[in-house]
Design an enzyme around this catalytic site. Sequence first.
Site, PDB file in Angstrom:
ATOM      1  N   THR A 116       0.833  -1.205   0.000  1.00  0.00           N
ATOM      2  CA  THR A 116       0.000   0.000   0.000  1.00  0.00           C
ATOM      3  C   THR A 116       0.868   1.254   0.000  1.00  0.00           C
ATOM      4  OG1 THR A 116      -1.658  -1.203   1.250  1.00  0.00           O
ATOM      5  CG2 THR A 116      -1.839   1.203   1.268  1.00  0.00           C
TER       6      THR A 116
ATOM      7  N   GLY B 225     -12.672  -2.407   3.785  1.00  0.00           N
ATOM      8  CA  GLY B 225     -11.214  -2.299   3.755  1.00  0.00           C
ATOM      9  C   GLY B 225     -10.662  -1.322   4.783  1.00  0.00           C
TER      10      GLY B 225
ATOM     11  N   LYS C  83       2.284   4.242  18.275  1.00  0.00           N
ATOM     12  CA  LYS C  83       2.406   5.647  17.859  1.00  0.00           C
ATOM     13  C   LYS C  83       2.574   6.550  19.083  1.00  0.00           C
ATOM     14  CE  LYS C  83      -0.476   4.685  13.854  1.00  0.00           C
ATOM     15  NZ  LYS C  83      -1.878   4.636  13.408  1.00  0.00           N
TER      16      LYS C  83
END
Length: 430
Positions: free
Chosen positions: A14, A189, A207
């Site tokens: 991706t 998705g 993160k």
Amino acid sequence: MTRPLSVGIAGLGTVGGGVLRLLRDNADIVAAHAGRPISVTAVSARDRGRDRGVKLDGVRWYQDPVALATESGVDAVVELIGGSDDPAHALVFAALRAGKSVVTANKALLARHGVALAQAAERSGASLAFEASVAGGIPIIKALREGLAANRIRRVAGILNGTCNFILTSMRERGREFADVLAEAQKLGYAEADPGFDIDGVDAAHKLAILTALAFGRAVRFDDVHVEGIRQVSALDIAFARELGYRIKLLGIARRTEAGIESRVHPCMVPENSPLARVDGVYNAVVAEGDFVGRVMLEGRGAGAGPTASAVVADLIDLARGRTAPVWGAAADGLSDAPSVPMSAYVGAYYLRLMVLDRPGVIADVAGALRDSGVSLESMLQHGRAPGEAVPIVLVTHETRESQMRVAVDKIERLDSVLERPSVIRIEHG
Ligand SMILES: NC(=O)c1ccc[n+]([C@@H]2O[C@H](COP(=O)([O-])OP(=O)(O)OC[C@H]3O[C@@H](n4cnc5c(N)ncnc54)[C@H](OP(=O)(O)O)[C@@H]3O)[C@@H](O)[C@H]2O)c1
């Protein structure tokens, strides 16, 4: 124009595919900002036969990404394979040891091996850039490390996982349960077939570990992040949140306190008029609070080929220009070792939702359990009566210590008239 920056990309999925397309479609603007062209000269992925949507004629193919990382013709290595283990781990260390600068979107690797990576980069003089690793297209790494570098940061809070934000937003907008919305997100998705990494808060915690290190100049400590996901959030809690003037968001929050640094990922009730409450769908946002700058908020797309490629290529432009910064904003051996505050010491207000049998004395029992643990109540909400039947009641506490709240909730859960595990959600100012 000077010699192009020659780039090797390991991982053409991706994000890797997005980087190839961006470098092709925006070659002119990239070259103008970089002061020279950026050209992809080597790539690596598993399946050589797969169409990547971009012509790769003349680009050297490596079946082994670690070999790509040390190729003499490559100036900078872009790691877009992912994961904190090999091959990503081996290839990033190999590149840094060989003195090659690395750009990566790999939050898991940074969160787990951040200090060793910074040391490897410092030893060889290479750069390690990772703008794409947190909040995709939002330039929060640069903002914390450079734009806000003159501030003492008090707090960083953010919506760091688009999948969770999409699920919570859909639950609220359509009054649907978690499992239904998750199944739909998978079809669209927006959620992986194996969604645990996102919905259990691990991705947001990676993160947050990175943001905590940057914001407070402390060595990255993923294991100290308290992590809870969104599986337990119910449509009922979302409806009560609305009634109380809140929205439920999965936040990652890092805060400097007198006792040390707090870092936690969990669902929060945030006031519906606060800026973070208004960030919906797959969008991410990060708020940073500094002593001189005040409050800064950045919002944007936290994932996807385009936004993530935008961040990766911004890092490549810095490299091409020779703009570098220490990995964590300061030298690795100068990072602070400020202690982490355990979650049991956290102090805040709580939303507590119980499902109880409607019979005399229940509220008194619940109030007694709270009182015995030193938890004081701000308000209570119950709709109508249904004698002998199950009814929800909602309690909002004043500020209280997490350890006291846990004792109270354990007691409440053991009451005969309490029919299911209480739902506990921390209230945060957003
Ligand atoms: N997707 C996002 O929106 C997003 C956002 C922010 C950050 N990130 C981060 O970006 C990184 C890449 O994510 P992604 O979504 O692009 O992943 P992805 O679509 O699964 O792509 C992974 C790529 O790595 C290649 N690969 C896997 N194992 C390999 C091996 N042993 N040797 C060589 N190549 C190998 C795959 O090859 P094949 O194509 O041949 O299978 C594929 O091209 C991860 O660290 C992720 O956390 C992703």
